[in-house]
Design an enzyme around this catalytic site. Structure first.
Site, short mmCIF file in Angstrom:
data_model
loop_
_atom_site.label_atom_id
_atom_site.label_comp_id
_atom_site.label_asym_id
_atom_site.label_seq_id
_atom_site.Cartn_x
_atom_site.Cartn_y
_atom_site.Cartn_z
N LYS A 182 0.84 -1.21 0.00
CA LYS A 182 0.00 0.00 0.00
C LYS A 182 0.87 1.26 0.00
CE LYS A 182 0.60 1.33 4.43
NZ LYS A 182 1.00 2.65 4.92
N THR A 239 -3.89 5.40 3.41
CA THR A 239 -2.59 5.97 3.03
C THR A 239 -2.65 6.72 1.71
OG1 THR A 239 -1.70 4.02 4.11
CG2 THR A 239 -0.13 5.40 3.02
#
Ligand code: NAI
Ligand code: 13P
Length: 317
Positions: A182, A239
């Site tokens: 990620k 994120t």
């Protein structure tokens, strides 16, 4: 159960604060500076006051008396740290809190622990959670993964706190891949937004980035369903959309063409190179990862990165 946290960066400190509201916790730092007197980690987590139950030490042996040990040093420093403290860590349950893939070996934290401290029990704590949110007592949900289901259940109840809700999994490979990948996609999203390519481009990068995460997971015998949980989809969402993320902010500065503080911990930078190398070796198609690696190495700019993605052969979703 007695708990220690090794590594007093933002995340280690935040976890120690949350856990110490429940039970005594020892936090180990290389350099405790004024933390013992001021009862705050002013450098890494200003504003996170230490609860009474949190003791801070620079003596690793003291912290390692605990049965459960959380390790919150950056991924590329993990192996050297484990080897330096191998004798103290033997036979312990070691919960890796770092997110990344080791550049030299392509291993995640569990593999690095298994090689460096072979008789320890490795586990992973990962998922969407900013240190500042945890330290402020805001609600967070994380994935706790350990191959041994019994140990995982015990750890889950030990490490769950008022504001940390832990979901357990035995798929350590999936949990660590989600947390590592990620960050790469967050750099790509930051770059797209920073370059003014728009939110639709970000949504495309997040979705196709998620496809890359699943592809790598399958290759590594992890469960795609793990990637759909907190450690994958959950952390990807956080994120790629928040300026609190250092990975996203690195991307933003690449997109804007402005410098970025090289001392900041940005796990996605080394991990992008590690995963790109892995993909080449395995013949896996991970175009966003490849573009981020090239961008970080200044082999291409953001316009060329976007072009490389948009001009690929058309395919089925
Ligand atoms: N900050 C956050 O919100 C979150 C961070 N994480 C993960 O936690 C890990 C650590 O990140 P942060 O705490 O944010 O970083 P940070 O930059 O705040 O702190 C890093 C810490 O590691 C220590 N350190 C560096 N090299 C070391 C070594 N060789 N031996 C011992 N200690 C060493 C530094 O002294 C520093 O205290 C990363 O993998 C990150 O992805 C995970 C979730 C949230
Ligand atoms: O992992 C994190 C949130 O879950 C923190 O993200 P950054 O490392 O990008 O700041």
């Amino acid at each position: 159960m007695n708990v220690a946290v090794l590594g007093a960066g933002a995340f280690g400190t935040a976890l120690a604060i949350s856990l110490a509201n429940k039970e005594p916790v020892t936090l180990w730092a290389r350099d405790i500076g004024e933390m013992a007197n001021e009862r705050v980690n002013a450098r890494r987590l200003p504003g996170g006051a230490f609860p009474e139950n949190l003791s801070i030490t620079d003596v690793c042996a003291r912290a390692c008396e605990a049965k459960v040990i959380l390790i919150a040093v950056p991924m590329q420093k993990l192996r050297a740290f484990l080897i330096a403290n191998q004798a103290l860590l033997q036979g312990k349950t070691l919960v890796a809190c770092c997110k990344g893939i080791e550049l030299e070996t392509g291993l995640g934290p569990v593999g690095v622990i298994s090689q460096s401290v072979p008789d320890a029990v490795p586990a992973v704590l990962t998922g969407p959670s900013f240190a500042t949110d945890i330290a402020a007592g805001l609600p967070t949900a994380l994935t706790l993964a350990c191959a041994d289901d019994d140990i995982c259940r015990t750890l889950q109840s030990t490490l769950t706190t008022d504001n940390l809700r832990l979901y357990r999994s035995t798929d350590t490979a999936g949990a660590e891949l989600g947390g590592a990948m990620k960050n790469i996609i967050a750099i790509a999203c930051g770059a797209a937004i920073g370059a003014g390519l728009g939110e639709s481009a970000r949504a495309a990068l997040m979705t196709r980035g998620f496809a890359e995460m699943q592809r790598l997971a399958i290759y590594r015998n992890a469960l795609p369903t793990t990637l759909a949980g907190l450690s994958g989809f959950g952390d990807l969402t956080l994120t790629c959309t928040s300026e609190k993320s250092r990975n996203y902010c690195l991307g933003l500065s690449l997109g804007r063409g402005i410098p970025f503080d090289a001392t900041t911990t940005v796990e996605g930078a080394a991990t992008a190179l590690a995963v790109d190398a892995l993909a080449r070796e395995a013949g896996l198609d991970l175009p966003i990862t490849t573009a981020v690696a090239a961008l970080l190495e200044r082999r291409i700019d953001v316009t060329q990165a976007m072009e490389s993605l948009l001009t690929r052969p058309l395919k089925e979703e």
